[in-house]
Design a protein around this motif. Sequence first.
Motif, PDB file in Angstrom:
ATOM      1  N   ALA A   1       0.815  -1.217   0.000  1.00 51.84           N
ATOM      2  CA  ALA A   1       0.000   0.000   0.000  1.00 51.84           C
ATOM      3  C   ALA A   1       0.848   1.267   0.000  1.00 51.84           C
ATOM      4  O   ALA A   1       0.407   2.313   0.462  1.00 51.84           O
ATOM      5  CB  ALA A   1      -0.945   0.004   1.212  1.00 51.84           C
TER       6      ALA A   1
ATOM      7  N   ARG B   1      -0.900   2.134  -3.991  1.00 49.03           N
ATOM      8  CA  ARG B   1      -2.076   3.020  -3.954  1.00 49.03           C
ATOM      9  C   ARG B   1      -2.455   3.461  -5.363  1.00 49.03           C
ATOM     10  O   ARG B   1      -3.637   3.547  -5.710  1.00 49.03           O
ATOM     11  CB  ARG B   1      -1.792   4.236  -3.078  1.00 49.03           C
ATOM     12  CG  ARG B   1      -1.539   3.910  -1.620  1.00 49.03           C
ATOM     13  CD  ARG B   1      -1.582   5.167  -0.758  1.00 49.03           C
ATOM     14  NE  ARG B   1      -0.651   6.200  -1.193  1.00 49.03           N
ATOM     15  CZ  ARG B   1       0.592   6.324  -0.754  1.00 49.03           C
ATOM     16  NH1 ARG B   1       1.073   5.461   0.128  1.00 49.03           N
ATOM     17  NH2 ARG B   1       1.366   7.318  -1.173  1.00 49.03           N
TER      18      ARG B   1
ATOM     19  N   ALA C   1      -4.258   0.714  -7.102  1.00 53.23           N
ATOM     20  CA  ALA C   1      -5.632   0.601  -6.613  1.00 53.23           C
ATOM     21  C   ALA C   1      -6.542   1.587  -7.345  1.00 53.23           C
ATOM     22  O   ALA C   1      -7.681   1.251  -7.712  1.00 53.23           O
ATOM     23  CB  ALA C   1      -5.672   0.847  -5.104  1.00 53.23           C
TER      24      ALA C   1
ATOM     25  N   LEU D   1      -6.804  -3.978  -1.090  1.00 52.76           N
ATOM     26  CA  LEU D   1      -5.471  -3.450  -0.841  1.00 52.76           C
ATOM     27  C   LEU D   1      -4.931  -4.003   0.464  1.00 52.76           C
ATOM     28  O   LEU D   1      -5.564  -3.874   1.524  1.00 52.76           O
ATOM     29  CB  LEU D   1      -5.519  -1.921  -0.796  1.00 52.76           C
ATOM     30  CG  LEU D   1      -4.187  -1.180  -0.645  1.00 52.76           C
ATOM     31  CD1 LEU D   1      -3.246  -1.487  -1.805  1.00 52.76           C
ATOM     32  CD2 LEU D   1      -4.435   0.325  -0.542  1.00 52.76           C
TER      33      LEU D   1
ATOM     34  N   THR E   1       1.095   1.712   7.349  1.00 53.39           N
ATOM     35  CA  THR E   1       1.007   2.076   5.935  1.00 53.39           C
ATOM     36  C   THR E   1      -0.393   1.834   5.406  1.00 53.39           C
ATOM     37  O   THR E   1      -0.952   2.655   4.662  1.00 53.39           O
ATOM     38  CB  THR E   1       2.026   1.268   5.113  1.00 53.39           C
ATOM     39  OG1 THR E   1       3.345   1.590   5.562  1.00 53.39           O
ATOM     40  CG2 THR E   1       1.912   1.575   3.623  1.00 53.39           C
TER      41      THR E   1
ATOM     42  N   ALA F   1      -3.436   4.577   3.941  1.00 49.47           N
ATOM     43  CA  ALA F   1      -3.671   4.502   2.494  1.00 49.47           C
ATOM     44  C   ALA F   1      -4.970   5.159   2.037  1.00 49.47           C
ATOM     45  O   ALA F   1      -4.957   5.894   1.037  1.00 49.47           O
ATOM     46  CB  ALA F   1      -3.617   3.043   2.039  1.00 49.47           C
TER      47      ALA F   1
ATOM     48  N   LYS G   1      -4.702   8.942   1.657  1.00 51.37           N
ATOM     49  CA  LYS G   1      -3.802   9.331   0.568  1.00 51.37           C
ATOM     50  C   LYS G   1      -4.439   9.056  -0.796  1.00 51.37           C
ATOM     51  O   LYS G   1      -4.270   9.821  -1.744  1.00 51.37           O
ATOM     52  CB  LYS G   1      -2.469   8.608   0.711  1.00 51.37           C
ATOM     53  CG  LYS G   1      -1.679   9.059   1.929  1.00 51.37           C
ATOM     54  CD  LYS G   1      -0.342   8.354   2.036  1.00 51.37           C
ATOM     55  CE  LYS G   1       0.454   8.880   3.218  1.00 51.37           C
ATOM     56  NZ  LYS G   1       1.779   8.227   3.361  1.00 51.37           N
ATOM     57  N   ILE G   2      -5.177   7.968  -0.896  1.00 55.03           N
ATOM     58  CA  ILE G   2      -5.876   7.666  -2.146  1.00 55.03           C
ATOM     59  C   ILE G   2      -6.940   8.717  -2.427  1.00 55.03           C
ATOM     60  O   ILE G   2      -7.083   9.200  -3.556  1.00 55.03           O
ATOM     61  CB  ILE G   2      -6.492   6.259  -2.101  1.00 55.03           C
ATOM     62  CG1 ILE G   2      -5.378   5.192  -2.116  1.00 55.03           C
ATOM     63  CG2 ILE G   2      -7.439   6.042  -3.280  1.00 55.03           C
ATOM     64  CD1 ILE G   2      -5.877   3.782  -1.882  1.00 55.03           C
TER      65      ILE G   2
ATOM     66  N   ILE H   1      -9.851  -2.222   2.104  1.00 56.16           N
ATOM     67  CA  ILE H   1      -8.600  -2.366   2.846  1.00 56.16           C
ATOM     68  C   ILE H   1      -8.664  -3.662   3.646  1.00 56.16           C
ATOM     69  O   ILE H   1      -9.640  -3.905   4.363  1.00 56.16           O
ATOM     70  CB  ILE H   1      -8.376  -1.167   3.788  1.00 56.16           C
ATOM     71  CG1 ILE H   1      -8.401   0.149   3.001  1.00 56.16           C
ATOM     72  CG2 ILE H   1      -7.092  -1.333   4.567  1.00 56.16           C
ATOM     73  CD1 ILE H   1      -7.328   0.267   1.957  1.00 56.16           C
TER      74      ILE H   1
END
Length: 311
Positions: free
Chosen positions: A10, A15, A18, A30, A37, A41, A44-45, A70
């Motif tokens: 990830a 990412r 994904a 993911l 981490t 994710a 951040k995605i 996730i």
Amino acid sequence: MTYRVAVAGAGLIGRAWAIVFARKGVPVCLYDVDGSTLRKAPEKIRASLEDLEAAGLITDPAAVMAHIRIEPELAKALDGVNYVQECGPENVEVKRRLYTDLEAAAAPNTVLASSTSGIVASQFIEHLSHPERCLVAHPVNPPYLIPLVEVVPAPVTNEASVALTMQIMEAVNQSPILVRQEVQGFILNRLQGALLNEALRLFRDGYVSAEDIDKTVKHGLGLRWSFMGPFETIDLNAPAGVVDYAARYGPLYRDVDIQRGNDNPWAEETLEALDRERRAALPVSELGERQAWRDRRLMALIAHRNTQQTS
């Protein structure tokens, strides 16, 4: 065919993968061995998806996120998937261990594809019970903006795994190429390396500044190469095509190639001199901001290209 995908790792590339799958409606799970981490994710995605929306490249970030799940347990992440995109570190021994775990958790016919930038699959799959479903699917960073994917089977990889990988990449709007036999660095990095090696030699030997080398590519080669490759470029640069071009300019290129020699252009003193020029132009503290600028420029370019008829 209905695809179900898992991404193992990830980090930055995981990412991005994904996003590639989810924006085309493919369910993607993911996973990462590092819980911290993995927990970071989604946020951040979402930030990347908001940038894509602002650039007009997607319309509904929430709908894309809805296709991403996730999962902290590997066995659950790989349950029911027919394709795994591995995004672990660039280290042969780490990948060997990771592929041992992936094989144990995945169904026997699940394709296991690595995002490695230059390690051929045969270096980390030969110990497996079913290496025939393993290969490399190397993206360009970030793959949700740059669609090229290098599909590199190992000698033992079966045709069905190659075919499925190519099909999935095309289904999610990537541009896969088939590398017909294993070669270190694959195609993109070998081409990029040839240009970098020559750029470093020209800089090292005092022919030109780092800034002017970048300008040469940005305002010269890069303009044509952004929509056609080097072979089409030379085919169009002589009245009768590629053979005519070779007759006119082949001797020049051959002479230049002979002059290059076998010295190492990546010597420490050369890189230190290059770093001084680059840091004068862009302090380390501003690298992140400039990376974000790069991605926004890429988004604008892609948005423009989407309005044009290209082949």
